[in-house]
Design a protein around this motif. Structure first.
Motif, PDB file in Angstrom:
ATOM      1  N   ALA A  52       0.824  -1.199   0.000  1.00 35.39           N
ATOM      2  CA  ALA A  52       0.000   0.000   0.000  1.00 35.39           C
ATOM      3  C   ALA A  52       0.860   1.252   0.000  1.00 35.39           C
ATOM      4  O   ALA A  52       0.564   2.238  -0.690  1.00 35.39           O
ATOM      5  N   THR A  53       1.945   1.232   0.777  1.00 38.75           N
ATOM      6  CA  THR A  53       2.858   2.377   0.812  1.00 38.75           C
ATOM      7  C   THR A  53       3.489   2.599  -0.549  1.00 38.75           C
ATOM      8  O   THR A  53       3.592   3.730  -1.036  1.00 38.75           O
ATOM      9  N   GLU A  54       3.911   1.507  -1.188  1.00 36.03           N
ATOM     10  CA  GLU A  54       4.517   1.622  -2.506  1.00 36.03           C
ATOM     11  C   GLU A  54       3.507   2.104  -3.536  1.00 36.03           C
ATOM     12  O   GLU A  54       3.843   2.909  -4.414  1.00 36.03           O
ATOM     13  N   ASP A  55       2.270   1.629  -3.441  1.00 37.77           N
ATOM     14  CA  ASP A  55       1.231   2.076  -4.366  1.00 37.77           C
ATOM     15  C   ASP A  55       0.983   3.573  -4.218  1.00 37.77           C
ATOM     16  O   ASP A  55       0.826   4.295  -5.213  1.00 37.77           O
ATOM     17  N   ASN A  56       0.923   4.043  -2.986  1.00 37.03           N
ATOM     18  CA  ASN A  56       0.689   5.454  -2.726  1.00 37.03           C
ATOM     19  C   ASN A  56       1.816   6.298  -3.325  1.00 37.03           C
ATOM     20  O   ASN A  56       1.573   7.324  -3.978  1.00 37.03           O
ATOM     21  N   ASP A  57       3.045   5.874  -3.104  1.00 41.38           N
ATOM     22  CA  ASP A  57       4.195   6.587  -3.657  1.00 41.38           C
ATOM     23  C   ASP A  57       4.162   6.575  -5.177  1.00 41.38           C
ATOM     24  O   ASP A  57       4.463   7.585  -5.829  1.00 41.38           O
ATOM     25  N   PHE A  58       3.763   5.448  -5.744  1.00 41.31           N
ATOM     26  CA  PHE A  58       3.701   5.324  -7.196  1.00 41.31           C
ATOM     27  C   PHE A  58       2.708   6.326  -7.776  1.00 41.31           C
ATOM     28  O   PHE A  58       3.008   7.025  -8.760  1.00 41.31           O
ATOM     29  N   LEU A  59       1.502   6.399  -7.200  1.00 40.13           N
ATOM     30  CA  LEU A  59       0.487   7.307  -7.721  1.00 40.13           C
ATOM     31  C   LEU A  59       0.952   8.760  -7.658  1.00 40.13           C
ATOM     32  O   LEU A  59       0.704   9.537  -8.589  1.00 40.13           O
ATOM     33  N   ILE A  60       1.629   9.130  -6.578  1.00 31.87           N
ATOM     34  CA  ILE A  60       2.154  10.496  -6.466  1.00 31.87           C
ATOM     35  C   ILE A  60       3.127  10.773  -7.601  1.00 31.87           C
ATOM     36  O   ILE A  60       3.051  11.823  -8.266  1.00 31.87           O
ATOM     37  N   ARG A  61       4.036   9.844  -7.845  1.00 32.54           N
ATOM     38  CA  ARG A  61       5.040  10.032  -8.893  1.00 32.54           C
ATOM     39  C   ARG A  61       4.425  10.090 -10.282  1.00 32.54           C
ATOM     40  O   ARG A  61       4.922  10.794 -11.171  1.00 32.54           O
ATOM     41  N   MET A  62       3.340   9.357 -10.485  1.00 30.31           N
ATOM     42  CA  MET A  62       2.711   9.307 -11.803  1.00 30.31           C
ATOM     43  C   MET A  62       1.698  10.419 -12.027  1.00 30.31           C
ATOM     44  O   MET A  62       1.145  10.558 -13.114  1.00 30.31           O
ATOM     45  N   GLY A  63       1.426  11.212 -10.982  1.00 36.39           N
ATOM     46  CA  GLY A  63       0.456  12.291 -11.119  1.00 36.39           C
ATOM     47  C   GLY A  63      -0.987  11.825 -11.090  1.00 36.39           C
ATOM     48  O   GLY A  63      -1.890  12.527 -11.547  1.00 36.39           O
ATOM     49  N   VAL A  64      -1.222  10.633 -10.551  1.00 36.45           N
ATOM     50  CA  VAL A  64      -2.574  10.087 -10.430  1.00 36.45           C
ATOM     51  C   VAL A  64      -3.105  10.402  -9.040  1.00 36.45           C
ATOM     52  O   VAL A  64      -2.367  10.362  -8.055  1.00 36.45           O
ATOM     53  N   SER A  65      -4.387  10.730  -8.944  1.00 41.39           N
ATOM     54  CA  SER A  65      -4.977  11.079  -7.658  1.00 41.39           C
ATOM     55  C   SER A  65      -4.890   9.915  -6.676  1.00 41.39           C
ATOM     56  O   SER A  65      -5.248   8.778  -7.007  1.00 41.39           O
ATOM     57  N   ARG A  66      -4.446  10.218  -5.460  1.00 39.44           N
ATOM     58  CA  ARG A  66      -4.381   9.179  -4.431  1.00 39.44           C
ATOM     59  C   ARG A  66      -5.775   8.747  -3.992  1.00 39.44           C
ATOM     60  O   ARG A  66      -5.921   7.722  -3.320  1.00 39.44           O
TER      61      ARG A  66
END
Length: 233
Positions: free
Chosen positions: A182-196
């Protein structure tokens, strides 16, 4: 390079249009087709070909370890490829995350697309979100569920039958691994510009294990609201 020119051209083509998901659905997953069109390949195949006057890479099948390296090799071998078209039932969540990060870092001009009638589920979501330009065509299915490591219910039952100590240990491992993902997914979305909000409102709000398992297919409006897709054609 053609790949970068394609990125610029698509970026100028952002429009506002909507479409509903496919009409055929199953009761348990009413937002999704009853029979999703994802490839049955046990290892994702990568096929470069010409479609509509452009060079594309068809990425079809199960996501497994090493996909990032295979994608890198395929794109480096043919710099005319401007888009990746995805059709996948998912697979290794970490491999999907790694492949998405690689695409954004090493191929920032690449376009990822879910063509009409194709489904991109689970780990495939993260490969798709690695594209700087992301297109979900009308009737294309960006299909999500809560990511988990508890897909093997028989293994869990065996641990329960083996005794309390084993069960507690297994649950602890599941919780730790799921929290890390879940932590990695959250970080990924931030980096990709996708809404958390995609995590809290959709991905981790949908049960992935048990008789009530559900899948969720985003509507066109939801895909753009969460910035999962950022170009409408």
């Amino acid at each position: 390079m053609k790949r970068f020119r394609s990125y610029l051209a698509l970026g100028a083509a952002m429009l506002c249009a909507g479409a509903a998901p496919g009409a055929q659905s199953e009761n348990r997953n009413p937002t999704c087709p009853a029979s999703p069109n994802w490839a049955a390949n046990q290892v994702m195949t990568l096929t470069p070909l010409d479609r509509g006057g452009q060079r594309v890479l068809l990425a079809e099948g199960m996501i497994t370890a090493g996909l990032a390296n295979r994608l890198r090799d395929a794109l480096n071998a043919d710099d005319e490829i401007s888009e990746i078209w995805l059709r996948s039932p998912g697979g290794d969540a970490y491999a999907g995350n790694e492949a998405g990060r690689m695409l954004r870092t090493e191929f920032p001009g690449i376009v990822t697309r879910i063509p009409s009638g194709w489904a991109c589920f689970s780990a495939c979501n993260f490969v798709f979100m690695g594209g700087m330009v992301r297109i979900v065509e009308p009737e294309g299915q960006f299909m999500v569920h809560m990511f988990t490591h508890t897909g093997n219910r028989d293994a869990i039952r065996q641990e329960v039958e083996a005794g309390t100590d084993n069960t507690v240990a297994l649950i602890g491992e599941i919780e730790q691994s799921s929290a890390q993902l879940a932590t990695e997914d959250n970080d990924f979305l931030i980096r990709m510009g996708v809404s958390r909000r995609l995590l809290s409102e959709v991905m981790y709000a949908t049960q992935a294990v048990g008789d009530g398992e559900t899948r969720r297919c985003l509507t066109q409006d939801e895909a753009y609201d969460y910035n999962v897709a950022n170009v409408r054609e």
